[in-house]
Design an enzyme around this catalytic site. Sequence first.
Site, PDB file in Angstrom:
ATOM      1  N   ARG A 184       0.932  -1.132  -0.032  1.00 51.75           N
ATOM      2  CA  ARG A 184       0.073  -0.155  -0.002  1.00 51.75           C
ATOM      3  C   ARG A 184       1.090   1.195   0.239  1.00 51.75           C
ATOM      4  NH1 ARG A 184      -3.931  -0.057   4.964  1.00 51.75           N
ATOM      5  NH2 ARG A 184      -4.218   1.972   4.134  1.00 51.75           N
ATOM      6  N   ASN A 202      -7.424   8.706   6.488  1.00 52.64           N
ATOM      7  CA  ASN A 202      -6.603   8.293   5.738  1.00 52.64           C
ATOM      8  C   ASN A 202      -5.315   8.405   6.077  1.00 52.64           C
ATOM      9  OD1 ASN A 202      -8.723   8.016   4.177  1.00 52.64           O
ATOM     10  ND2 ASN A 202      -8.253   9.801   2.984  1.00 52.64           N
ATOM     11  N   VAL A 203      -4.182   7.542   5.720  1.00 53.70           N
ATOM     12  CA  VAL A 203      -2.916   7.476   6.340  1.00 53.70           C
ATOM     13  C   VAL A 203      -2.087   7.735   5.285  1.00 53.70           C
ATOM     14  CG1 VAL A 203      -3.532   5.548   7.900  1.00 53.70           C
ATOM     15  CG2 VAL A 203      -3.050   4.875   5.738  1.00 53.70           C
ATOM     16  N   ASP A 204      -2.426   8.091   3.973  1.00 52.39           N
ATOM     17  CA  ASP A 204      -1.517   8.380   2.633  1.00 52.39           C
ATOM     18  C   ASP A 204      -1.097   9.520   2.623  1.00 52.39           C
ATOM     19  OD1 ASP A 204      -4.651   8.617   0.862  1.00 52.39           O
ATOM     20  OD2 ASP A 204      -3.607  10.077   1.905  1.00 52.39           O
ATOM     21  N   HIS A 244      -5.902   8.277  12.090  1.00 56.08           N
ATOM     22  CA  HIS A 244      -5.291   6.932  12.179  1.00 56.08           C
ATOM     23  C   HIS A 244      -3.945   6.821  11.622  1.00 56.08           C
ATOM     24  CE1 HIS A 244      -9.899   5.543  11.226  1.00 56.08           C
ATOM     25  NE2 HIS A 244      -9.626   5.772  12.465  1.00 56.08           N
ATOM     26  N   SER A 252     -17.424   5.959   4.772  1.00 48.16           N
ATOM     27  CA  SER A 252     -18.408   4.902   4.975  1.00 48.16           C
ATOM     28  C   SER A 252     -19.270   5.234   6.352  1.00 48.16           C
ATOM     29  CB  SER A 252     -18.032   3.583   4.937  1.00 48.16           C
ATOM     30  OG  SER A 252     -17.171   3.275   5.686  1.00 48.16           O
ATOM     31  N   ASN A 295     -20.381  12.064  -1.198  1.00 49.96           N
ATOM     32  CA  ASN A 295     -19.948  10.485  -1.474  1.00 49.96           C
ATOM     33  C   ASN A 295     -20.790  10.077  -2.808  1.00 49.96           C
ATOM     34  OD1 ASN A 295     -19.546   7.713  -0.930  1.00 49.96           O
ATOM     35  ND2 ASN A 295     -19.521   8.269   1.220  1.00 49.96           N
ATOM     36  N   VAL A 296     -20.072   8.946  -3.397  1.00 52.75           N
ATOM     37  CA  VAL A 296     -20.544   8.360  -4.352  1.00 52.75           C
ATOM     38  C   VAL A 296     -22.010   7.537  -4.280  1.00 52.75           C
ATOM     39  CG1 VAL A 296     -18.643   8.274  -5.863  1.00 52.75           C
ATOM     40  CG2 VAL A 296     -19.075   6.516  -4.512  1.00 52.75           C
ATOM     41  N   ALA A 322     -15.576  12.747  -5.209  1.00 54.01           N
ATOM     42  CA  ALA A 322     -15.242  14.069  -4.395  1.00 54.01           C
ATOM     43  C   ALA A 322     -14.292  14.919  -5.530  1.00 54.01           C
ATOM     44  CB  ALA A 322     -14.090  13.678  -3.332  1.00 54.01           C
TER      45      ALA A 322
HETATM   46  C1  BV8 Z   1     -10.813   2.214  19.062  1.00 50.40           C
HETATM   47  C2  BV8 Z   1      -5.733   1.014   9.894  1.00 50.40           C
HETATM   48  C3  BV8 Z   1     -10.800   1.994  21.553  1.00 50.40           C
HETATM   49  C4  BV8 Z   1      -4.984   2.181   9.072  1.00 50.40           C
HETATM   50  C5  BV8 Z   1      -8.056   1.388  10.354  1.00 50.40           C
HETATM   51  C6  BV8 Z   1     -19.062  -1.680  17.714  1.00 50.40           C
HETATM   52  C7  BV8 Z   1     -19.514  -0.606  17.536  1.00 50.40           C
HETATM   53  C8  BV8 Z   1     -18.923   0.579  17.384  1.00 50.40           C
HETATM   54  C9  BV8 Z   1     -17.348   0.648  17.301  1.00 50.40           C
HETATM   55  C10 BV8 Z   1     -16.657  -0.926  17.543  1.00 50.40           C
HETATM   56  C11 BV8 Z   1     -17.627  -1.985  17.698  1.00 50.40           C
HETATM   57  N1  BV8 Z   1     -16.572  -3.046  17.642  1.00 50.40           N
HETATM   58  C12 BV8 Z   1     -15.132  -2.376  17.635  1.00 50.40           C
HETATM   59  C13 BV8 Z   1     -15.282  -1.177  17.804  1.00 50.40           C
HETATM   60  C14 BV8 Z   1     -14.502  -0.258  17.569  1.00 50.40           C
HETATM   61  C15 BV8 Z   1     -13.503  -0.093  16.195  1.00 50.40           C
HETATM   62  C16 BV8 Z   1     -14.578   0.302  15.065  1.00 50.40           C
HETATM   63  O1  BV8 Z   1     -15.032   1.148  14.857  1.00 50.40           O
HETATM   64  N2  BV8 Z   1     -15.219  -0.955  14.540  1.00 50.40           N
HETATM   65  C17 BV8 Z   1     -16.002  -0.845  13.232  1.00 50.40           C
HETATM   66  C18 BV8 Z   1     -15.500  -1.507  12.127  1.00 50.40           C
HETATM   67  C19 BV8 Z   1     -17.404  -1.254  13.982  1.00 50.40           C
HETATM   68  N3  BV8 Z   1     -12.591   0.958  16.210  1.00 50.40           N
HETATM   69  C20 BV8 Z   1     -11.652   0.773  16.794  1.00 50.40           C
HETATM   70  O2  BV8 Z   1     -11.058  -0.301  17.025  1.00 50.40           O
HETATM   71  C21 BV8 Z   1     -10.709   2.148  16.814  1.00 50.40           C
HETATM   72  N4  BV8 Z   1     -10.009   2.017  18.138  1.00 50.40           N
HETATM   73  O3  BV8 Z   1     -11.843   1.941  19.091  1.00 50.40           O
HETATM   74  O4  BV8 Z   1      -9.950   1.879  20.140  1.00 50.40           O
HETATM   75  C22 BV8 Z   1      -9.709   1.958  22.591  1.00 50.40           C
HETATM   76  C23 BV8 Z   1      -9.414   2.979  23.440  1.00 50.40           C
HETATM   77  C24 BV8 Z   1      -8.686   3.064  24.363  1.00 50.40           C
HETATM   78  C25 BV8 Z   1      -7.708   2.101  24.524  1.00 50.40           C
HETATM   79  C26 BV8 Z   1      -7.665   1.134  23.509  1.00 50.40           C
HETATM   80  C27 BV8 Z   1      -8.573   1.111  22.733  1.00 50.40           C
HETATM   81  C28 BV8 Z   1      -9.528   2.029  15.715  1.00 50.40           C
HETATM   82  C29 BV8 Z   1     -10.135   2.413  14.296  1.00 50.40           C
HETATM   83  C30 BV8 Z   1      -9.011   2.550  13.432  1.00 50.40           C
HETATM   84  C31 BV8 Z   1      -8.858   1.169  12.685  1.00 50.40           C
HETATM   85  N5  BV8 Z   1      -7.915   1.472  11.700  1.00 50.40           N
HETATM   86  N6  BV8 Z   1      -7.256   1.001   9.509  1.00 50.40           N
HETATM   87  C32 BV8 Z   1      -4.970   1.553   7.944  1.00 50.40           C
HETATM   88  O5  BV8 Z   1      -4.744   0.463   7.565  1.00 50.40           O
HETATM   89  O6  BV8 Z   1      -5.314   2.392   6.769  1.00 50.40           O
HETATM   90  S1  BV8 Z   1      -9.596   1.622   9.928  1.00 50.40           S
HETATM   91  C33 BV8 Z   1     -10.001   1.829   8.164  1.00 50.40           C
HETATM   92  O7  BV8 Z   1     -11.223   2.459   8.212  1.00 50.40           O
HETATM   93  C34 BV8 Z   1      -9.123   2.848   7.691  1.00 50.40           C
HETATM   94  O8  BV8 Z   1      -8.285   3.547   8.605  1.00 50.40           O
HETATM   95  C35 BV8 Z   1     -10.125   3.887   7.061  1.00 50.40           C
HETATM   96  O9  BV8 Z   1      -9.776   5.253   7.033  1.00 50.40           O
HETATM   97  C36 BV8 Z   1     -11.185   3.506   8.066  1.00 50.40           C
HETATM   98  C37 BV8 Z   1     -12.743   3.903   7.561  1.00 50.40           C
HETATM   99  O10 BV8 Z   1     -13.070   3.630   6.418  1.00 50.40           O
HETATM  100  P1  BV8 Z   1     -13.157   4.907   5.111  1.00 50.40           P
HETATM  101  O11 BV8 Z   1     -12.252   5.817   5.113  1.00 50.40           O
HETATM  102  O12 BV8 Z   1     -14.649   5.358   5.563  1.00 50.40           O
HETATM  103  O13 BV8 Z   1     -13.274   3.897   3.672  1.00 50.40           O
HETATM  104  P2  BV8 Z   1     -14.204   2.826   3.346  1.00 50.40           P
HETATM  105  O14 BV8 Z   1     -13.641   2.183   2.196  1.00 50.40           O
HETATM  106  O15 BV8 Z   1     -15.007   2.370   4.494  1.00 50.40           O
HETATM  107  O16 BV8 Z   1     -15.374   3.932   2.691  1.00 50.40           O
HETATM  108  C38 BV8 Z   1     -15.044   4.571   1.574  1.00 50.40           C
HETATM  109  C39 BV8 Z   1     -15.973   5.581   1.154  1.00 50.40           C
HETATM  110  O17 BV8 Z   1     -15.689   6.397   0.141  1.00 50.40           O
HETATM  111  C40 BV8 Z   1     -17.416   4.902   0.667  1.00 50.40           C
HETATM  112  O18 BV8 Z   1     -18.480   5.339   1.385  1.00 50.40           O
HETATM  113  C41 BV8 Z   1     -17.403   5.074  -0.798  1.00 50.40           C
HETATM  114  O19 BV8 Z   1     -18.754   5.134  -1.056  1.00 50.40           O
HETATM  115  C42 BV8 Z   1     -16.855   6.352  -0.820  1.00 50.40           C
HETATM  116  N7  BV8 Z   1     -16.107   6.807  -2.101  1.00 50.40           N
HETATM  117  C43 BV8 Z   1     -15.612   5.718  -3.052  1.00 50.40           C
HETATM  118  N8  BV8 Z   1     -15.107   6.532  -4.125  1.00 50.40           N
HETATM  119  C44 BV8 Z   1     -15.369   7.658  -3.877  1.00 50.40           C
HETATM  120  C45 BV8 Z   1     -16.148   8.039  -2.562  1.00 50.40           C
HETATM  121  N9  BV8 Z   1     -16.562   9.278  -2.145  1.00 50.40           N
HETATM  122  C46 BV8 Z   1     -16.177  10.265  -2.911  1.00 50.40           C
HETATM  123  N10 BV8 Z   1     -15.533  10.053  -4.275  1.00 50.40           N
HETATM  124  C47 BV8 Z   1     -15.197   8.998  -4.460  1.00 50.40           C
HETATM  125  N11 BV8 Z   1     -14.374   9.005  -5.548  1.00 50.40           N
END
Ligand code: BV8
Length: 249
Positions: free
Chosen positions: A68, A100-102, A117, A190, A214-215, A232
């Site tokens: 990546r 984002n991390v990019d 993140h 998302s 968003n798309v 975007a």
């Molecule tokens: C924490 C690593 C606590 C970096 C990532 C149940 C309910 C609620 C929360 C939780 C739960 N169970 C667990 C949790 C917590 C968990 C969480 O939220 N899980 C989710 C899945 C349910 N969160 C965590 O664990 C966080 N930490 O809570 O810690 C804690 C507190 C104290 C002490 C200890 C612990 C950590 C969260 C970070 C996780 N790391 N990645 C990397 O590899 O990059 S997450 C990963 O998803 C990425 O970081 C990314 O940024 C993130 C979000 O995704 P999006 O950016 O939204 O991307 P996605 O593909 O999903 O969506 C893209 C969107 O773009 C779509 O909507 C699409 O339609 C749109 N799109 C596409 N093309 C376009 C466009 N829009 C416009 N134009 C376009 N051209």
Amino acid sequence: MIPRKLIDKLRASERILVLTGAGISAESGLATFRDPGGHWDQYRPEDLANEEAFRRDPKLVQGWYAARRKAILAALPNPGHLALAALSSAVPELTLVTQNVDRLHQRAGSEKVIELHGNIHQFYCIECGLEAPESAFSVMDAGKVASCANCGGLIRPAVVWFGEALPKQALDEAWARAEVADVLLSIGTSGLVYPAAHLPMVAKRRGAFLVEINVTPSALANEMDLVLGGKAGEVLPALLAALQTHKNV
Ligand code: BV8
């Protein structure tokens, strides 16, 4: 394409908060996480983006991040990143918070970017914390496991994995800005990952006007005051142009 109401809101705004996700980098050719063909298509988050998975299969996880990182270094900021950088000088105050991390926002010229993140450009030893040298990337690119020259520990990316706390300073600052924002733009996310996905709600509770770009509608779409369907890289330049046109009237 850009409703006059949004232009008026932006022109009257004192403090804008922007939250971005992987979607804003899609037009730079970078895979998102949850779109078809996205990162998670081949894997589930629990397979890659957490410490247990990393310790269980460091070669897989290091290889995924190294690949990546390589794609990101070859990518360019797209018109969406560039429009956001330009927008920040067209309004009184704009805070950019990204999941984002990019670091494409920074490469596009955005100066103050709050990274919730972490970033994929820095790697460090999971045991002693020593920052990994450039040579570690060629080890990972060669499909081998990179370990620390100092203590032999595994090398990991400086990103926030699932189950890990977000950087306190970044989180506190993002929250503080959300509490005073009068407009929030949620772009290319998302809205599924917390606590980042809470940010629009924090702003909404304090009376901010919420806009999604968003798309497809995100998990937060129903909370928005305005949903602009589109890429975007197309909507943001149009938004900037409309703001500048109306600015002169
Ligand atoms: C924490 C690593 C606590 C970096 C990532 C149940 C309910 C609620 C929360 C939780 C739960 N169970 C667990 C949790 C917590 C968990 C969480 O939220 N899980 C989710 C899945 C349910 N969160 C965590 O664990 C966080 N930490 O809570 O810690 C804690 C507190 C104290 C002490 C200890 C612990 C950590 C969260 C970070 C996780 N790391 N990645 C990397 O590899 O990059 S997450 C990963 O998803 C990425 O970081 C990314 O940024 C993130 C979000 O995704 P999006 O950016 O939204 O991307 P996605 O593909 O999903 O969506 C893209 C969107 O773009 C779509 O909507 C699409 O339609 C749109 N799109 C596409 N093309 C376009 C466009 N829009 C416009 N134009 C376009 N051209």
